[in-house]
Design a protein around this motif. Structure first.
Motif, short mmCIF file in Angstrom:
data_model
loop_
_atom_site.label_atom_id
_atom_site.label_comp_id
_atom_site.label_asym_id
_atom_site.label_seq_id
_atom_site.Cartn_x
_atom_site.Cartn_y
_atom_site.Cartn_z
N GLU A 158 0.95 -1.24 0.09
CA GLU A 158 -0.03 -0.02 -0.06
C GLU A 158 0.85 1.32 0.00
OE1 GLU A 158 -4.02 1.83 2.21
OE2 GLU A 158 -3.05 0.14 2.97
N VAL A 159 1.01 1.93 -1.25
CA VAL A 159 1.79 3.13 -1.21
C VAL A 159 1.92 4.15 -0.27
CG1 VAL A 159 2.32 4.90 -2.72
CG2 VAL A 159 1.76 2.80 -3.88
N PRO A 160 3.03 4.34 0.54
CA PRO A 160 4.42 4.26 0.08
C PRO A 160 5.08 2.92 0.69
CG PRO A 160 4.14 5.82 1.82
CD PRO A 160 2.60 5.31 1.89
N PHE A 161 4.39 1.94 1.31
CA PHE A 161 4.99 0.81 2.00
C PHE A 161 4.91 -0.45 1.35
CE2 PHE A 161 3.99 4.06 5.35
CZ PHE A 161 5.41 4.55 5.87
N HIS A 162 6.08 -1.11 1.34
CA HIS A 162 5.76 -2.80 1.24
C HIS A 162 5.63 -3.54 2.78
CE1 HIS A 162 8.07 -1.96 -2.31
NE2 HIS A 162 7.25 -2.85 -2.87
N TYR A 163 4.84 -4.48 2.81
CA TYR A 163 4.65 -4.95 4.17
C TYR A 163 5.12 -6.36 4.21
CZ TYR A 163 1.64 -1.03 5.26
OH TYR A 163 1.05 0.34 5.62
N PHE A 164 5.80 -6.69 5.32
CA PHE A 164 6.45 -7.97 5.26
C PHE A 164 6.08 -8.81 6.63
CE2 PHE A 164 9.13 -5.38 2.64
CZ PHE A 164 9.36 -6.32 1.48
N VAL A 165 6.43 -10.21 6.38
CA VAL A 165 6.09 -10.77 7.74
C VAL A 165 7.58 -11.11 8.18
CG1 VAL A 165 5.14 -13.17 8.71
CG2 VAL A 165 3.96 -12.02 6.81
N ARG A 166 7.67 -10.85 9.43
CA ARG A 166 9.02 -11.02 10.06
C ARG A 166 9.16 -12.54 10.38
NH1 ARG A 166 12.44 -7.36 12.09
NH2 ARG A 166 11.81 -5.26 12.00
N LYS A 167 10.50 -12.85 10.32
CA LYS A 167 10.90 -14.31 10.84
C LYS A 167 10.65 -14.19 12.49
CE LYS A 167 13.72 -15.84 7.13
NZ LYS A 167 15.16 -16.23 6.88
N GLY A 168 10.40 -15.20 13.05
CA GLY A 168 10.17 -15.44 14.36
C GLY A 168 11.74 -15.36 15.23
N GLY A 169 11.51 -14.97 16.52
CA GLY A 169 12.80 -15.23 17.37
C GLY A 169 13.46 -13.89 17.18
N VAL A 170 13.15 -12.83 16.77
CA VAL A 170 13.59 -11.50 16.89
C VAL A 170 13.56 -10.68 18.34
CG1 VAL A 170 14.28 -9.57 15.70
CG2 VAL A 170 13.65 -11.30 14.40
N SER A 171 14.43 -10.39 18.95
CA SER A 171 14.31 -9.62 20.27
C SER A 171 13.77 -8.33 19.97
CB SER A 171 15.56 -9.79 20.96
OG SER A 171 16.61 -8.89 20.53
N GLU A 172 13.14 -7.75 21.01
CA GLU A 172 12.70 -6.34 20.81
C GLU A 172 14.20 -5.26 20.88
OE1 GLU A 172 10.20 -5.16 24.26
OE2 GLU A 172 8.70 -6.89 23.79
N GLU A 173 15.16 -5.84 21.50
CA GLU A 173 16.21 -4.95 21.27
C GLU A 173 16.75 -4.93 19.61
OE1 GLU A 173 15.90 -7.34 23.57
OE2 GLU A 173 15.81 -6.31 25.43
N GLU A 174 16.58 -6.04 19.15
CA GLU A 174 17.19 -5.86 17.95
C GLU A 174 16.02 -4.85 16.84
OE1 GLU A 174 17.34 -10.20 16.88
OE2 GLU A 174 19.36 -10.19 17.63
#
Length: 1504
Positions: A744-760
């Protein structure tokens, strides 16, 4: 990303669960349990957890072991009391084995085909049972053995690899092709005589031999014949037996974690290869294969230890890096699924850790642990004690003792619409991100979710049996369930208050509560609906046969928007519809299909233009739309000069196509606002690689671009009817993202891979949300949005600006620059122009980039862009632009892509990445390697790191100047550096520096180290130490030093020493000068001879004026090459000896008068050969030839060449040159040098005389060659006449040349005479009248064609030949008809004998011999004897043995009792070189018994 749905099995009433095991076919799980009330039992469960009833595997004691049949639903169970039960689930039948085991059955295993069952118990008894197709065992075991220790584990020895000669698949192909031997192999059951055979030629089809391990460490081998023997003994109880088939190794692991490797011989013998102690601690270790040659071990720690036997590599898999695990969590068990490449590990906290095997693309080398990617864990209740994969659906069974769970993998569901994203992260757990206001929700549903669809107002979730509808509140702060209904639909969409569900042959439109509002039916021809998509107010339905229907939802009911489209009819090779989508205004439909006959996705994405009713495509394999997608063979003819003149825009388009080529579409999404923008997720095509041609890339920091394509790319396309389908943008999918969710202009939307910490996530600069009510920053865990390339910096602009930028991007893509700039003329933001300039890096539009830089006021960038225009590669120019805009990664990629490693090297240097710069220079840019080291050294010097700079100055080979310069202010360090290095130039420089400071001793020391002897001599002379200087010069012989010392000695009047050192310096001119000045005449001669020609002449002039020294002057003039002066002086001083020596060095450059004078001198002294030589040099040819003739001077090859004038000599008088050449040849003829005479006659053009000379030489080979190259009739005839004088009868090659030369020379009369002679030879020597007749026929032909001067003589010779041919023909005919009518043949011979001139044609003796042989065969001895007497009377002095076989003569005389001596002289041996006693006579029959070797003459026809 995948989630695992868990089904809890109903095992609560069964007690504790000891073991679980899968059947290899359809999902069927056996659960072994025990309770005090019910005892031990084996229960079976289906895929969804349903328990099978009436399974009668239950006894009062515990189950000790189980084993599934390899192919049938038959399971064997062994109990603690030794009972053996077999349950056949197909027939629902229980079989009880004989109770031969008296102790608990601890090992139980079927053979590979299920014809044998092996059972073993705690007492060490092993039994081999034979089983039928229903699992029934024979009454008694086939074999029984006692191993003297409790048995723990069993493994079958695999079959050896099949013999290629008996490979069934190859033999089947050969048999189909008609190969009889292959057909015979398949008829092996019938032996000879129709009897059945028991052995297959294909070898054993089932493994019958096995290894079994015991509790005290013994490992036993039981062969297929039934013998049992201990193979080896380990140092503890056997935990696991594994077989490494690729290397034919038996892997044995004990409970003490000792690992043994044994090589297994064909007969089962083992040989220990290795013994190691595995790391780890714990009481119940688990070990199993985790891929080819990889062992995985879990010992109760928080890690899995991996051992790669193939590469001898050890590494560890951790639980770190994912938020779903506790730091104190331990892995208790493991299992590996080979088909999925997933390693599962159960933990003590109820998690199932999953590692996916994902080696890097392109064969890139990496550490072992980096090949495994930790996935999101599956969670169950209670600590996990056992995990196991199984069934054809690769399900995972998890045993927690109290419960058993069956886990099935499900691809995570996700959906995006209207800035609302919903992502599943658990079987019943959903994460909802509302990007419009920054709110986040976690939703727990009542069902295990298998599908999701969301809009801005509602959310639908379903599991294939039930649908639940949730509604968002107006501010998106709360979610509540608003409806639920049952349906088996698996594809559902929402629009406003309607739910669209795909059911059998129809699409139902329901309310949120499930009430059906409308039915959209499909006929059987239209197929079953499989795809739904809603965009804007339009619904798209696609069926399995490729029918697409678009409906308008803006009214109360869904109405057809257009006629349906059948892709199956338009696309050859259509298999099935994979996915389809419609754009926001209902004018375009995109569809991805699967190809027929395979499950591969077509690399083309098809677009249906509804308004034009046309179908086009974009080919991801070539990276081009249909309008540009031409086959390579069509492109060859067009890319000639036009390729050179291709514009930057076209080259940019071509490069963009190459960037994405070799892929196929996975998903595709239309923008919700723009009807022409579609974004696709494209995966690289699987390529079949030839292992023989595959090259392993070298590991390098600078070769990332060459390691193969990225796996998934995001590609944006503009789809318009006017310009076709064009690439707008492309970029690789980041490793952080799982897949594309939507756009949806102006963004692409992606599904993140699991296991990413909040700090990252917080470390990411983009992708965060700001909650409007609290103004707090939120980082979505499972969804991320990425700003589109064209909108970086414009994320918060209004709709008008977004549309303007989108139009600019579109017009820029199609190349319409006027419309592109009109679209953004009202935008004044500098960041917009910067963003557009960055767009130009991707689109490679440098013309647009220059305008953008101007509007930005980026003067430096504009200048750099102008200067880089001289570069031939487009990517190199674009890289320069990328550097100026700070897009360093793009610049690096572009420079690698165009292989401009020189610019890449400069880029790394400018960026301070010296490691990459040096590596690039080392591998690809070696021409700038030294420069790179130099720049790095200067960089280090600037940082003050002098010690690190010195090695780089040395590598750049500039250390001789740069290091002294750099260390000049640190003399101690500089001196230490110079002393440390053995560089002479540095030593010399330091010595000069010390000399300038007046430190002569130090200077002398370093001059000596530098071996600079001139400087040493110079300093010693300066210090007055002449003796030391002389010593150095005498020892080293240094020329410069000797010269310097000699000048110093000359200045000090030490003349002899000066002359000596001038001589050592090879300065002979100076030495001669001193000798002349000081009258050292004795030394001058030697010095002059060693000097240059100028020095010799100088000394000669001196000696010329000294009385009695003229001989030295002559010698020196001669040595210096001044022959005229030397000869003149020799004549004046009458030095005849010197005159002879000098004359030998004279050549054509000498004075002719001088040559004549020398020649006269030699004539007077009788040295005629030297006189001739000098006259030849002096061009006095006739005088020289006259002397040769008169004085018999032998003409050699060299002398002949000297006497031969050149073609340019004699003023171009050719006739004079010819006369001289002929005169030379005549002299050579007179001297008998015929070859030389031939050469000179040939040079003179007189080939006849040349041939005559050659004939006199008698060189047959050269005569034949000369005749062949001369091509003159007369020469051909002369050569043939000569060859006739040779013994041509014994050399067929000579005979061939005679005939050939006569033929070429048109001497047909001579050729006829030669053929006549050949015929006579055949008669006289070989008695071969057939060949003689052929030769005479050829003679007659030649004589008939000849044109003789005397026609009468020609007619007479023709008549003679004709008569001769006639008579010979009669005799030959008589011999030929003898076998058919012998009497007639004899009559013809008798008539022939009456001919008057017979003896000139046919030898009378041959005719009589033929008659005598006939009478002897008929045993008419008297007639034979009378013929002999008649023959003796007609031929006086005839030797009968010459014409008649000796055995025939003996037989006739013996029959008539007449002494043989009365007829012939028996004492005679061979007669005239022909046959003796047993020699045969003439005639074909006599030749059978004779020993004459008949020689074939191949030059004429045997038949007349």
């Amino acid at each position: 990303m995948a989630v695992y749905f868990d089904h809890r099995l109903d095992t609560e009433r069964l007690g504790i669960n000891n073991d679980v095991s899968w059947f290899s076919g359809n999902p069927l799980l056996a659960v072994t349990s025990y309770s005090d009330e019910t005892g031990g039992a084996v229960n079976l469960f289906l895929e969804e957890g349903e328990k099978l009833l009436n399974v009668k595997l239950q006894r009062s004691c515990a189950v000790s072991s189980t084993s599934w049949h390899p192919t049938k639903k038959i399971i064997a169970a062994g109990f603690e009391n030794g009972e053996l039960l077999i349950w056949n689930d197909i027939d629902h039948e229980l079989f009880e084995g004989l109770p031969l085991h008296k102790h608990a059955i601890t090992v139980l295993h079927w053979s590979s085909a299920g014809s044998r069952l092996i059972s073993g118990d705690k007492s060490g008894v092993v039994m081999v049972w034979k089983a039928d197709g229903k699992g029934h065992l024979q009454q008694n075991p086939l074999h029984q053995h006692h191993c003297q220790e409790p048995l723990c584990h069993i493994i079958f020895k695999p079959l050896p690899p099949p013999d290629p000669a008996t490979d069934i698949s190859q033999l089947a192909k050969a048999a189909v092709s008609g190969d009889e031997s292959a057909l015979d192999m398949f008829n092996w059951k019938k032996g000879k005589g129709g009897k059945a055979t028991t052995t297959s030629p294909f070898g054993p089809q089932e493994s019958m031999s096995f290894f079994v391990g015991g509790a005290t460490g013994g490992v036993y081998y039981v062969s297929d014949s039934g013998t049992c023997a201990q193979s080896f003994k380990a140092d503890g109880s056997i935990l696991k037996l594994l077989y490494y088939e690729e290397k034919n190794l038996l892997i044995t692991v004990t409970e003490g974690l000792s690992l043994y490797q044994h090589a297994v011989m064909p007969e089962g013998d083992t040989k220990e290869i290795m013994k190691v102690k595995l790391s780890g601690r714990g009481s119940k270790p688990t070990i199993d294969w985790a891929g080819k040659g990889v062992l995985a071990t879990a010992t109760g720690e928080g890690v899995i230890r991996m051992w790669d036997l193939e590469n001898e590599e050890n590494y560890i898999l951790h639980l770190e890096g994912h938020t779903g695990y506790d730091p104190s969590e331990h892995i208790t068990c493991l299992a590996y699924c080979d088909k999925k490449g997933v390693l599962a590990g159960g933990t003590n906290m109820g998690n199932v850790a999953l590692w996916k095997y994902s080696p890097p693309l392109g064969g890139k080398k990496t550490d072992g642990e980096n090949k495994w990617k930790l996935q999101t864990p599956a969670t169950v209740e209670g600590p996990v004690s056992q995990v196991t994969w199984g069934s054809t659906k690769n399900l995972l069974a998890v045993n927690t003792i109290a419960n058993v769970f069956m886990l099935s993998e499900h691809v995570m569901s996700a959906n995006f619409r209207d800035q609302t994203a919903v992502v599943q992260f658990g079987p019943s757990s959903l994460s909802i991100e509302v990007f419009a206001n920054g709110t986040h929700h976690d939703l727990k549903t009542d069902i295990q979710v298998k599908g999701i669809y969301t809009t801005k107002d509602a959310l639908a979730v379903w599991n294939g049996r039930r649908v639940i509808i949730y509604e968002y509140s107006e501010d998106r702060s709360t979610i509540k369930a608003s409806g639920s209904f049952t349906t088996d639909a698996m594809v559902i969409c929402l629009y406003e208050q309607n739910v669209y569900c795909i059911e059998t042959q129809k699409v139902q439109v329901r309310t949120f509560q499930g009430t059906v509002k409308q039915l959209i039916n499909f006929s059987e021809a239209e197929g079953q609906p499989v795809c739904l998509d809603i965009c804007g107010t339009y619904l798209l339905i696609g069926t399995d046969v490729g029918v697409l229907k678009v409906f308008d939802l803006s009214r109360r009911e869904a109405k057809p928007h257009s006629h349906p489209k059948n892709l199956h009819e338009l696309l050859p090779g259509f298999g099935s519809l994979r996915s389809c989508n419609v754009n926001c205004n209902g004018t375009k439909v995109s569809a991805a299909i699967k190809l027929q006959g395979s499950q591969q996705t077509d690399p083309k994405l098809y677009f249906w233009d509804i308004e034009a009713d046309s179908l086009s495509y974009f080919n991801f394999d070539s990276g081009k739309g249909e309008q540009d997608d031409f086959p390579p063979e069509q492109m060859v003819g067009t890319q000639t000069d036009s390729a050179i003149e291709m514009s930057d825009a076209d080259r940019g388009k071509d490069q963009a196509a190459k960037d994405i080529a070799g892929r196929f579409p996975i998903t595709h999404h239309w923008d919700l606002q723009d009807p022409k923008l579609v974004v696709c997720e494209a995966q690289v095509l699987p390529r079949v690689q030839d292992n023989k041609q595959e090259k392993k890339p070298k590991a390098s920091l600078t070769k990332q671009i060459e390691e193969g394509p990225v796996e998934v790319m995001i590609v944006s396309l503009f789809c318009t009817p006017e310009n076709g389908i064009l690439i707008q943008d492309s970029f690789p999918l980041s490793d952080e993202y799982e897949r594309l969710l939507g756009i949806e202009v102006p963004f692409h939307y992606f599904v993140r891979k699991g296991g990413v910490s909040e700090e990252e996530m917080a470390a990411q600069e983009t992708g965060h949300l700001v909650r409007q009510d609290t103004n707090t920053v939120i980082y979505p865990k499972l969804v991320s949005r990425q700003t589109m390339r064209d909108f970086v910096g414009l994320e918060k602009t209004d709709k008008q600006t977004r549309e303007a930028m989108l139009n600019f991007s579109y017009f820029l893509t199609i190349g319409n620059m006027d419309e592109a700039f009109k679209a953004i003329k009202l935008i004044k933001s500098e960041s917009v122009w910067e963003n557009m300039a960055k767009m130009c890096v991707k689109s490679r539009r440098l013309d647009v980039a220059s305008v953008c830089l101007g509007n930005m006021g980026h003067a430096r960038g504009a200048q750099a862009l102008r200067e880089c225009m001289k570069e031939p590669e487009l990517d190199a120019k674009v890289a320069t632009l990328a550097m100026q805009l700070g897009l360093f990664e793009d610049a690096e990629r572009l420079l690698k892509n165009c292989k401009r490693y020189d610019l890449l090297n400069e880029f790394y240097q400018s960026a301070g990445q010296w490691g990459k710069a040096l590596e690039t220079a080392e591998m690809y840019d070696r021409i700038h390697l030294r420069t790179t080291y130099y720049n790095y050294a200067k960089y280090l010097e600037g940082k003050g790191e002098l010690a690190e700079a010195i090695p780089n100055f040395e590598k750049s080979d500039t250390h001789r100047f740069e290091v002294p310069r750099m260390l000049f202010d640190e003399p101690d360090n500089l001196e230490q550096y110079i002393l440390k290095h053995k560089d002479r130039s540095l030593h010399k420089w330091w010595a000069q520096y010390m000399e300038s400071l007046g430190e002569m001793d130090t200077a002398l020391q370093f001059y000596e180290m530098a071996q600079d002897y001139l400087s040493l001599v110079r300093v010693y002379c300066y210090c007055g130490n002449m003796d030391k200087a002389s010593e150095i010069c005498n020892e080293t012989g240094d020329k410069a030093g000797c010269y310097h010392l000699a000048r110093q000695l000359e200045n000090q009047d030490h003349i002899k020493e000066a002359i000596h050192f001038f001589q050592r310096a090879e300065a002979y001119g100076n030495a001669i000068r001193l000798c002349k000045e000081h009258q050292y005449e004795d030394q001058m001669m030697n010095l002059a001879l060693m000097g240059r020609p100028e020095d010799m002449k100088e000394a000669a002039r001196y000696y010329e004026n000294v009385p009695g020294q003229q001989d030295k002057a002559v010698m020196l003039y001669h040595k210096a090459g001044n022959f005229s002066r030397a000869l003149d002086l020799s004549f004046r001083t009458k030095q005849f000896g010197a005159l002879q020596m000098i004359s030998g060095d004279l050549d054509e450059r000498a004075d002719p008068e001088l040559l004549k004078r020398c020649a006269d001198f030699f004539l007077e002294n009788g040295q005629y050969d030297k006189a001739v030589d000098l006259l030849g040099i002096g061009k006095k040819y006739w005088e020289a030839l006259k002397i040769c003739m008169d004085q018999h001077v032998e003409i050699t090859e060299d002398l002949a060449e000297k006497l031969t004038p050149g073609k340019e000599e004699l003023g171009g008088d050719t006739m004079e040159r010819i006369k001289i050449l002929e005169a030379i040849a005549e002299v050579c003829m007179h001297q008998g040098q015929y070859h030389l005479a031939t050469k000179k006659f040939t040079q003179a053009g007189n080939k006849m005389k040349a041939m005559k000379a050659l004939l006199k030489s008698g060189d047959t080979e050269k005569i034949i060659f000369f005749a062949g190259v001369s091509r003159q009739k007369e020469i051909y005839v002369m050569a043939a006449n000569y060859l006739q004088s040779l013994d041509w009868r014994k050399d067929p090659e000579v005979m061939k040349n005679i005939i050939g030369f006569y033929t070429k020379g048109r001497a047909l009369d001579s050729l006829a005479a030669f053929y006549d002679a050949c015929a006579q030879v055949e008669i006289d020597e070989y008695q071969n009248y057939d060949k003689a007749l052929g030769a005479l026929g050829e003679a007659f032909k030649c004589l008939s064609k000849a044109k003789m001067a005397d026609e009468g003589l020609q007619e007479e010779r023709l008549a003679q030949l004709k008569n001769k041919i006639t008579l010979i023909k009669k005799f030959v005919t008589a011999r030929r008809v003898y076998d058919e009518d012998s009497e007639e043949a004899i009559k013809q011979c008798q008539v022939l004998l009456e001919e008057s001139d017979l003896d000139n044609s046919v030898r009378i003796g041959d005719v009589y011999g033929f008659i005598i042989e006939h009478y002897a065969r008929k045993e008419r001895w008297k007639a034979a004897y009378n013929a002999m007497e008649e023959m003796k009377g007609r031929i006086s002095g005839v030797n009968l043995a010459y014409y008649v076989n000796m055995r025939t003569l003996q037989a006739v005389h013996q029959a008539l009792d007449i002494p043989l001596s009365k007829t012939i002289d028996t004492t005679a041996g061979r007669m005239n070189g022909y046959r003796g006693g047993d020699g045969g006579g003439g005639g074909g029959h006599a030749e059978e018994e004779g020993d004459i070797v008949e020689e074939e003459v191949p030059m004429y026809n045997d038949d007349l």
